[in-house]
Structure formats: C-alpha cells, structure tokens
Enzyme design. Structure first.
Site, mmCIF file in Angstrom:
data_model
loop_
_atom_site.group_PDB
_atom_site.id
_atom_site.type_symbol
_atom_site.label_atom_id
_atom_site.label_comp_id
_atom_site.label_asym_id
_atom_site.label_seq_id
_atom_site.Cartn_x
_atom_site.Cartn_y
_atom_site.Cartn_z
ATOM 1 N N LYS A 45 14.383 24.262 -19.573
ATOM 2 C CA LYS A 45 15.456 23.946 -19.040
ATOM 3 C C LYS A 45 16.973 24.422 -18.527
ATOM 4 O O LYS A 45 16.851 25.865 -18.874
ATOM 5 C CB LYS A 45 15.646 23.416 -20.710
ATOM 6 N N ASN A 132 20.703 24.979 -10.211
ATOM 7 C CA ASN A 132 21.034 23.736 -11.191
ATOM 8 C C ASN A 132 22.340 23.626 -10.391
ATOM 9 O O ASN A 132 23.538 23.673 -10.811
ATOM 10 C CB ASN A 132 20.982 23.680 -12.062
ATOM 11 N N CYS A 135 23.675 19.073 -11.536
ATOM 12 C CA CYS A 135 23.718 17.478 -12.602
ATOM 13 C C CYS A 135 24.614 16.780 -12.634
ATOM 14 O O CYS A 135 25.669 17.490 -12.473
ATOM 15 C CB CYS A 135 23.647 18.409 -14.459
ATOM 16 N N LYS A 173 18.551 23.146 -6.262
ATOM 17 C CA LYS A 173 18.425 22.319 -6.700
ATOM 18 C C LYS A 173 19.063 21.436 -6.371
ATOM 19 O O LYS A 173 20.243 21.814 -6.819
ATOM 20 C CB LYS A 173 18.124 22.370 -8.004
ATOM 21 N N ASN A 200 18.175 16.042 -7.865
ATOM 22 C CA ASN A 200 18.567 16.237 -8.719
ATOM 23 C C ASN A 200 18.357 14.284 -9.687
ATOM 24 O O ASN A 200 18.223 13.663 -8.952
ATOM 25 C CB ASN A 200 19.511 16.820 -9.473
ATOM 26 N N CYS A 343 -1.026 -19.710 -5.958
ATOM 27 C CA CYS A 343 0.460 -19.256 -6.913
ATOM 28 C C CYS A 343 1.731 -20.088 -6.152
ATOM 29 O O CYS A 343 2.798 -20.686 -6.284
ATOM 30 C CB CYS A 343 0.818 -17.956 -7.647
ATOM 31 N N CYS A 346 3.824 -17.396 -1.885
ATOM 32 C CA CYS A 346 4.178 -17.073 -0.480
ATOM 33 C C CYS A 346 4.852 -17.441 0.408
ATOM 34 O O CYS A 346 5.579 -17.835 0.958
ATOM 35 C CB CYS A 346 3.053 -17.344 0.615
ATOM 36 N N CYS A 350 8.175 -18.288 2.263
ATOM 37 C CA CYS A 350 8.374 -18.247 3.952
ATOM 38 C C CYS A 350 9.166 -19.442 3.742
ATOM 39 O O CYS A 350 10.079 -19.279 4.782
ATOM 40 C CB CYS A 350 7.017 -18.681 4.227
ATOM 41 N N CYS A 377 5.555 -12.880 2.859
ATOM 42 C CA CYS A 377 4.825 -13.263 2.557
ATOM 43 C C CYS A 377 4.079 -12.437 1.925
ATOM 44 O O CYS A 377 3.165 -12.493 0.410
ATOM 45 C CB CYS A 377 3.807 -14.635 2.978
ATOM 46 N N CYS A 381 3.520 -11.248 -2.874
ATOM 47 C CA CYS A 381 1.865 -11.547 -2.710
ATOM 48 C C CYS A 381 1.537 -11.087 -4.374
ATOM 49 O O CYS A 381 1.747 -10.020 -4.066
ATOM 50 C CB CYS A 381 0.289 -11.201 -1.733
HETATM 51 C C1 LIG Z 1 16.441 14.103 -20.379
HETATM 52 C C2 LIG Z 1 16.311 14.709 -18.159
HETATM 53 C C3 LIG Z 1 17.330 15.531 -18.534
HETATM 54 C C4 LIG Z 1 17.217 16.620 -17.746
HETATM 55 N N1 LIG Z 1 17.765 17.212 -17.422
HETATM 56 C C5 LIG Z 1 18.143 18.456 -16.046
HETATM 57 C C6 LIG Z 1 17.913 19.647 -16.499
HETATM 58 O O1 LIG Z 1 18.825 20.680 -17.707
HETATM 59 N N2 LIG Z 1 18.279 20.823 -15.454
HETATM 60 C C7 LIG Z 1 17.960 20.191 -14.126
HETATM 61 O O2 LIG Z 1 17.938 20.670 -13.169
HETATM 62 N N3 LIG Z 1 17.717 19.286 -14.209
HETATM 63 C C8 LIG Z 1 17.757 18.043 -15.518
HETATM 64 N N4 LIG Z 1 17.204 16.496 -15.630
HETATM 65 C C9 LIG Z 1 16.783 15.885 -13.952
HETATM 66 C C10 LIG Z 1 15.404 16.183 -14.113
HETATM 67 O O3 LIG Z 1 14.984 17.684 -13.584
HETATM 68 C C11 LIG Z 1 14.381 15.241 -11.846
HETATM 69 O O4 LIG Z 1 15.268 16.479 -11.228
HETATM 70 C C12 LIG Z 1 15.080 13.802 -12.175
HETATM 71 O O5 LIG Z 1 14.571 13.252 -13.337
HETATM 72 C C13 LIG Z 1 14.284 13.041 -11.565
HETATM 73 O O6 LIG Z 1 12.740 13.488 -12.043
HETATM 74 P P1 LIG Z 1 12.197 12.336 -11.953
HETATM 75 O O7 LIG Z 1 12.263 10.967 -11.498
HETATM 76 O O8 LIG Z 1 10.478 12.823 -12.309
HETATM 77 O O9 LIG Z 1 11.945 11.894 -13.609
HETATM 78 C C14 LIG Z 1 17.049 16.251 -16.169
HETATM 79 C C15 LIG Z 1 16.244 14.967 -16.293
HETATM 80 C C16 LIG Z 1 16.154 14.080 -16.938
HETATM 81 C C17 LIG Z 1 15.486 12.622 -17.128
#
Ligand SMILES: Cc1cc2nc3c(=O)[nH]c(=O)nc-3n(C[C@H](O)[C@H](O)[C@H](O)COP(=O)(O)O)c2cc1C
Length: 406
Positions: A45, A132, A135, A173, A200, A343, A346, A350, A377, A381
């Site tokens: 994290k 990171n 975010c 990232k 992210n 069902c 389609c 269409c 279609c 389906c």
């Molecule tokens: C609850 C939550 C907390 C996250 N916290 C971070 C974080 O602290 N640092 C980070 O780089 N990405 C964070 N992310 C992003 C994820 O690492 C990831 O890039 C993003 O969720 C897409 O992947 P996924 O579709 O598999 O969830 C967080 C995502 C979620 C859902």
C-alpha cells in the site's frame, strides 16, 4: 509442460499474478496471506512520510452492479494511514515470506522527499519501487498523485530523482486520467524508469442516489469524483497497456479490470510482462489465484506456450488503425438453432437498429440482402448462439481499394 515462472526486471517471480497497491496490502499480515495463497508478489500500500498521511473517511467504497453481478468499484481511499515508523516493523512480516515484493511510494513534487522514500524502500528489502503519481482523489489537492502524473515534466523529475538515488528497479505507475498516455510513458522512460505500471483508477462518479441527491461514495451525505476500478475499467486499461507497449517499449505491469485468468492473459498478450489485481481480489478473496494459475497453465499447454514471456505482446500486431482494416463484404450471422432460446432479442435489435434481416419465426432464415453485417445480433444473444460467417463468395476490400460496386 508450461511454466508460470516469470522474470521481470531481472527478478524471478513464481508467477505473473501480483496483488496491486491498495487495501489488500494494508498490513504485513494481509501480505503474508497473499503470498501464502500463491500470488507471485504484491505491491505494498502506498507509503509516504508522516506529514503526508491522513485519516481515511468512512465509508470509502461503492460498488456498481447489474443483474446482481458486480461490475465496478469506486473508492476514495487515500494512501496508508500509518507513518514510516509503523511500516519499519510491518514490512518485516513481508520480508519473512522470502517472496520478492514491490513498495509503492508517494510524495509532493519535492524531489528530496521522493529520493528519501526510494532509499527507505531499498533499505527495507524492496525488489522494485513503484512510484504512485496517479491517485485521482485526495492526493492531487495536496500536489501528490495524479497532480504529478498529469504533468510530463513532473513525471520525468520524480522518476529521475528516485532512479538517481537507488540501485533497484523503478516502475512508474501512470494515471489513465490524461489525454496522451504515451507522452507520460515517454517522460517516465526519459527519467530512467525501468518499467511502467498501468493503470491506476479512473476518475469518475459510479452512482447518483436520485432520492437523496448524493453522489458515490456517500460520505455522510457528500461524495466526490474518485477512483473507479474493476471490470468497468478493463477496456481503458487494455488500451493503455497496448499503447505503452507499442510506443514506449518499456516492460509493463498491467493493472485494471482483471477479473479472471483470461483477463490477465489479455493484459499479457497486449504487452504486460506481469499483472496486478485489486478489485477482484477484494470481492472474491485471495483464493481466486489458484484457479487462475491452473487455467492459465491449461491454456498455455493447449496453445503451445512454454513460458509467460512467450505470450507477452503476441496480440499487439492485431491492434491497428482503421485504415488498415479489411472489409469482408459477405459476412453474415449464422444462428446455431440448437443453442437458440427463441428469445427474439436478435430480431428486435436487428429490426430496430440494424437492417431487419432476422425475421421470426424462422430464426435462422437471415435475409442477407438486408443484413448490415454489424453483428449486433451476436452481441445481444444471451447464449452466444450467433456467429458471423462468410456466406457465398468471399469479397474483401480495403479503404484504399474502395467499396466494390455490387
Ligand atoms: C480501495 C482501493 C485502494 C487503492 N489504493 C491505492 C494505493 O494506495 N496506491 C495505488 O497505487 N493504487 C491504489 N489503488 C489502485 C489499484 O492499485 C489499481 O491500480 C486499480 O484498482 C485498478 O485495478 P483493479 O481494476 O484490479 O482494481 C487502489 C484501488 C482501490 C480499489
């Protein structure tokens, strides 16, 4: 027999399925469990200095579902709520697993802070550092996260500051919330990044409570644009992985919308050397990886891939521009009457949107003259009973050649 063992940035991983930086990697015990359950690695994290750590709001997650099935998650969780002193001890739990691990860090554009955090990661046994700069909520206001990731100069500067300080690999990232992801990837590469992680979360609003007039996540009556993840973002993630693989040519850790072993292989085939998962693991638990590994190995054996590296980027050449597409003029739907549920979806689709080529009750009596060849279609389906096939004499043309006169 195929093998999932994966080399990434010179480091050997048991398999290419990692848990990304997020709530599942909040503590050492969580991460020990991740490794015990068989994931190849995890990204701690996001850490920072005490001065950048804030308490989280409650609640901070909101899901989106359709027909009782989850397809998206929105979160406004910040980075770790613990300072580095706490992490000094916590990281030991992860070190004890002996698995190679990645540490995610974040700071303001103060390059000395980035360098110091990078040093902390190296001193604490990280195999790779993830930056990171991506975010989308909470952090940009403090000039962190996406604030940096949306500015190529800052992406370059931050990547270089860490790279100049440490001897372990550095992976930047990226945020999908930019117009030109390639520009950001190239900025990171110029700063010395050894790899890119993408993506992210996608900034958005997953839900509006039309009775309470509140947007998600509903934090005591107020919400905010924040990070979307899960299957809903997979098309964006796959597009970005492909663009980076084609244009930037750095190793990639593919993140975003992976909900099954097949989705992970999709990321790999578009250029990701490893994958990261968060939302699916939060929904279904860390145990999902067992099936993913088994199914991926079955697939690899069936398709003749010996290693994960053999699959990296194999679908990239198929990502082309519209100009390069060929048109098969005689492509029509064919209904498998054995599978058909009658069902009529389609027929309706269409009739209302296409050429009205599928008539009831003779479900497979398609009027080729009326068919537009769009495949709506097949899309609607519910049981996959419709395939697009060439009927009659194949007739192909390109945009260069122009459409043949009928
Ligand atoms: C609850 C939550 C907390 C996250 N916290 C971070 C974080 O602290 N640092 C980070 O780089 N990405 C964070 N992310 C992003 C994820 O690492 C990831 O890039 C993003 O969720 C897409 O992947 P996924 O579709 O598999 O969830 C967080 C995502 C979620 C859902």
């Amino acid at each position: 027999m195929a093998s999932l063992r994966t080399e990434f940035l010179g480091i050997e991983f048991d398999n290419p399925f990692f848990i990304g930086s997020a709530s599942p990697t909040l503590t050492g015990e969580h991460m020990r469990k991740i490794i015990d359950k068989g994931w190849g690695s995890c990204v701690v994290k996001t850490l920072s200095f005490d001065k950048n750590v804030r308490p989280d709001v409650r609640p901070r997650l909101m899901g989106a579902r359709r027909h009782n099935s989850l397809y998206g998650l929105q979160n406004c969780e910040l980075i770790t709520t613990h300072g580095l002193e706490w992490w000094d001890k916590e990281i030991k739990v992860l070190q004890d697993t002996k698995a190679p691990f990645i540490v995610s860090i974040m700071a303001t554009p103060d390059l000395d802070d980035w360098a110091a955090l990078g040093r902390w990661c190296e001193e604490h046994g990280a195999s790779i550092i993830e930056l990171n700069v991506s975010c989308p909520h909470g952090c940009p206001e403090e000039h962190m996260g996406m604030f940096i990731g949306q500015d190529p100069q800052l992406v370059h500067g931050v990547t270089k500051a860490v790279k100049d300080e440490v001897s372990i690999p550095v992976m930047t990232k990226l945020t999908p919330n930019v117009t030109d992801i390639v520009q950001m990837g190239k900025a990171a590469k110029k700063g010395g990044a050894d790899a890119l992680a993408a993506i992210n979360t996608v900034a958005g609003i997953i839900d509006v409570d039309i009775y309470q007039k509140v947007v998600a996540p509903n934090v005591l009556g107020r919400g905010l644009v924040s990070g979307n993840s899960g299957p809903q973002v997979r098309p964006i993630a796959l597009r970005i992985v492909a663009e980076l693989a084609k244009e930037v040519k750095l190793p990639i850790s593919g993140v975003g919308g992976i909900d099954s072993w097949k989705n992970a292989v999709e990321h790999i085939m578009l250029g990701a050397a490893t994958t990261q998962n968060v939302t699916a693991a939060m929904w279904y638990g860390f145990g999902i990886v067992e099936k993913w590994k088994r199914k991926t190995l079955e697939f690899m054996d069936g398709q003749g891939y010996d290693t994960v590296a053999d699959m990296v980027g194999v679908a990239l050449d198929a990502v082309t521009s519209y100009e390069d597409l060929e048109v098969e003029d005689h492509l029509y739907p064919e209904v498998d009457v054995g599978k058909c549920l009658h069902c009529n979806r389609c027929t309706v689709a269409c009739g209302d949107t296409g050429g009205g080529a599928i008539k009831v009750p003779k479900i497979n009596d398609i009027d080729d003259e009326e068919c537009l060849g769009c495949a709506l279609c097949a899309v609607v389906c519910p049981v996959g009973a419709i395939d697009m096939v060439v009927r009659g004499e194949s007739q192909r043309w390109t945009r260069e050649q122009g459409q043949p006169v009928k």
